[in-house]
Design a protein around this motif. Sequence first.
Motif, mmCIF file in Angstrom:
data_model
loop_
_atom_site.group_PDB
_atom_site.id
_atom_site.type_symbol
_atom_site.label_atom_id
_atom_site.label_comp_id
_atom_site.label_asym_id
_atom_site.label_seq_id
_atom_site.Cartn_x
_atom_site.Cartn_y
_atom_site.Cartn_z
ATOM 1 N N MET A 1 53.826 36.647 33.221
ATOM 2 C CA MET A 1 52.562 35.998 33.607
ATOM 3 C C MET A 1 51.572 37.021 34.141
ATOM 4 O O MET A 1 50.362 36.892 33.931
ATOM 5 N N ALA A 2 52.067 38.052 34.836
ATOM 6 C CA ALA A 2 51.179 39.109 35.325
ATOM 7 C C ALA A 2 50.501 39.821 34.156
ATOM 8 O O ALA A 2 49.322 40.188 34.235
ATOM 9 N N ALA A 3 51.238 40.011 33.054
ATOM 10 C CA ALA A 3 50.648 40.643 31.874
ATOM 11 C C ALA A 3 49.519 39.787 31.312
ATOM 12 O O ALA A 3 48.467 40.311 30.908
ATOM 13 N N GLY A 4 49.713 38.473 31.291
ATOM 14 C CA GLY A 4 48.645 37.579 30.839
ATOM 15 C C GLY A 4 47.446 37.643 31.752
ATOM 16 O O GLY A 4 46.287 37.697 31.303
ATOM 17 N N ALA A 5 47.705 37.667 33.075
ATOM 18 C CA ALA A 5 46.615 37.759 34.042
ATOM 19 C C ALA A 5 45.863 39.077 33.885
ATOM 20 O O ALA A 5 44.623 39.114 33.977
ATOM 21 N N ARG A 6 46.594 40.150 33.647
ATOM 22 C CA ARG A 6 45.977 41.463 33.464
ATOM 23 C C ARG A 6 44.999 41.449 32.286
ATOM 24 O O ARG A 6 43.898 42.026 32.356
ATOM 25 N N GLY A 7 45.363 40.796 31.207
ATOM 26 C CA GLY A 7 44.476 40.715 30.053
ATOM 27 C C GLY A 7 43.178 40.011 30.376
ATOM 28 O O GLY A 7 42.093 40.450 29.960
ATOM 29 N N VAL A 8 43.235 38.918 31.130
ATOM 30 C CA VAL A 8 42.028 38.165 31.485
ATOM 31 C C VAL A 8 41.153 38.980 32.440
ATOM 32 O O VAL A 8 39.925 39.002 32.312
ATOM 33 N N LEU A 9 41.773 39.647 33.405
ATOM 34 C CA LEU A 9 41.004 40.474 34.335
ATOM 35 C C LEU A 9 40.236 41.553 33.580
ATOM 36 O O LEU A 9 39.058 41.819 33.871
ATOM 37 N N MET B 1 45.003 32.536 35.320
ATOM 38 C CA MET B 1 44.078 33.547 35.829
ATOM 39 C C MET B 1 42.632 33.109 35.622
ATOM 40 O O MET B 1 41.775 33.310 36.496
ATOM 41 N N ARG B 2 42.348 32.491 34.500
ATOM 42 C CA ARG B 2 40.995 31.981 34.261
ATOM 43 C C ARG B 2 40.625 30.918 35.303
ATOM 44 O O ARG B 2 39.494 30.886 35.814
ATOM 45 N N VAL B 3 41.578 30.036 35.591
ATOM 46 C CA VAL B 3 41.350 28.993 36.600
ATOM 47 C C VAL B 3 41.042 29.627 37.951
ATOM 48 O O VAL B 3 40.102 29.218 38.660
ATOM 49 N N LEU B 4 41.816 30.641 38.331
ATOM 50 C CA LEU B 4 41.630 31.278 39.626
ATOM 51 C C LEU B 4 40.262 31.952 39.730
ATOM 52 O O LEU B 4 39.591 31.870 40.761
ATOM 53 N N LEU B 5 39.844 32.624 38.670
ATOM 54 C CA LEU B 5 38.543 33.300 38.700
ATOM 55 C C LEU B 5 37.391 32.297 38.787
ATOM 56 O O LEU B 5 36.368 32.578 39.410
ATOM 57 N N GLU B 6 37.567 31.136 38.170
ATOM 58 C CA GLU B 6 36.529 30.102 38.267
ATOM 59 C C GLU B 6 36.460 29.524 39.680
ATOM 60 O O GLU B 6 35.387 29.284 40.223
ATOM 61 N N GLU C 1 39.273 41.426 30.418
ATOM 62 C CA GLU C 1 38.200 40.772 29.657
ATOM 63 C C GLU C 1 37.000 40.435 30.539
ATOM 64 O O GLU C 1 35.853 40.438 30.072
ATOM 65 N N CYS C 2 37.257 40.154 31.814
ATOM 66 C CA CYS C 2 36.193 39.768 32.741
ATOM 67 C C CYS C 2 35.606 40.979 33.479
ATOM 68 O O CYS C 2 34.796 40.808 34.411
ATOM 69 N N GLY C 3 36.025 42.166 33.101
ATOM 70 C CA GLY C 3 35.469 43.365 33.714
ATOM 71 C C GLY C 3 36.002 43.680 35.096
ATOM 72 O O GLY C 3 35.388 44.466 35.835
ATOM 73 N N ARG C 4 37.142 43.066 35.467
ATOM 74 C CA ARG C 4 37.753 43.352 36.769
ATOM 75 C C ARG C 4 38.760 44.490 36.607
ATOM 76 O O ARG C 4 39.676 44.396 35.792
ATOM 77 N N ARG C 5 38.593 45.526 37.418
ATOM 78 C CA ARG C 5 39.494 46.676 37.350
ATOM 79 C C ARG C 5 40.742 46.427 38.203
ATOM 80 O O ARG C 5 40.659 45.843 39.280
ATOM 81 N N VAL C 6 41.895 46.870 37.698
ATOM 82 C CA VAL C 6 43.161 46.793 38.432
ATOM 83 C C VAL C 6 43.616 48.228 38.714
ATOM 84 O O VAL C 6 43.753 49.026 37.791
ATOM 85 N N PRO C 7 43.786 48.608 39.991
ATOM 86 C CA PRO C 7 43.762 47.754 41.187
ATOM 87 C C PRO C 7 42.455 47.788 41.969
ATOM 88 O O PRO C 7 42.372 47.158 43.027
ATOM 89 N N GLU C 8 41.467 48.538 41.496
ATOM 90 C CA GLU C 8 40.261 48.738 42.308
ATOM 91 C C GLU C 8 39.613 47.422 42.731
ATOM 92 O O GLU C 8 39.253 47.238 43.914
#
Length: 342
Positions: free
Chosen positions: A259-267, A239-244, A269-276
């Motif tokens: 893996m989705a749970a890991g991605a959710r944590g990074v989102l 997820m970090r790679v994708l955001l970069e 941390e980066c201030g990205r709301r799910v699903p908005e």
Amino acid sequence: MSGRHRSRPTLEQVAARAGVGRGTVSRVINGSPRVSEQAREAVGRAIAELGYVPNQAARALAGSRTDAVALVIPETEARLFAEPYFLDIIRGISAELGESDKQLLLTLVRTERERQRFEQYLAAQRVDGVLLASVHADDPLPERVRELGLPVVLNGRRSADEPAAWVDSDNAGAGRAAVAHLAGRGRRRIATISGPLDMYVARARLDGYREGIAAAGLEADELLVATGDFTEEGGRRAMRVLLERAPDLDAVFAASDVMAAGARGVLRECGRRVPEDVALVGVDDSAVARLMDPPLTSVRQPIAEMGRTMARMLLQELGAPGAAGPEGNRVLPTELVVRESS
């Protein structure tokens, strides 16, 4: 006196006398149909000439069985107990074998040394058959099991041309369904976190994702593809790679709930709301999906049913050799379960 104390002839000596491989001798002893009549006769003569009748072989020749089946998972204990997938597979297998009074032996094979030790265990005729989960493309164990004359059924495949018997789910369909759902919700920059690409399941889900992108009329962009390893930490890294690479992404299809749970944590941390800001979809419809915040949209696999089907195919093979050949392979359907994350 020296004759009485002479060591018993070995399987290797029988093979050398018969002019065949060690695996052929094991297949003959097990009564496998996968042996030519010429080889069967040669092994029979060698056994008679050498007096090779160890206890395990004697029981096999008498038609008895060990009443044990091995489930082999080539993963670490940490991954085994962290991922609901494996627990559901075990649950399904146990339920089916329990109805047949077969004992289930769980084996983790993590290194080459452990694989060799397990092959020696199989050669000693201690199980009737093998179930194998989480197979990688270069895994030699299915061939080794078959060379020893034992039936084997895989959970998944190593390739589209898998020669061993297998049970799988519609992995490409899972990728297509996830992308179609996200595109239908207006998402246009849909990324994916694949599993390790030495596994057919990961390649099939990635193929489904790409087919879904094409079907939705979206532009294919390899910057939106990152590789994970079916673990939570792998999902975080990807997820970090994708955001970069693509900070404008607005959706992610992760090839597993973990893996989705890991991605959710990074989102988060980066201030990205799910699903908005970023919609999220996983695969498995496990407890992880239901307990996430927000609950995860996920493609449901019938995991326990795959385990039951694997065990059923193996039991059929034990009862009638050849019954679980390629014509018995099964692809079970998947189903998208929509929740608040998308």
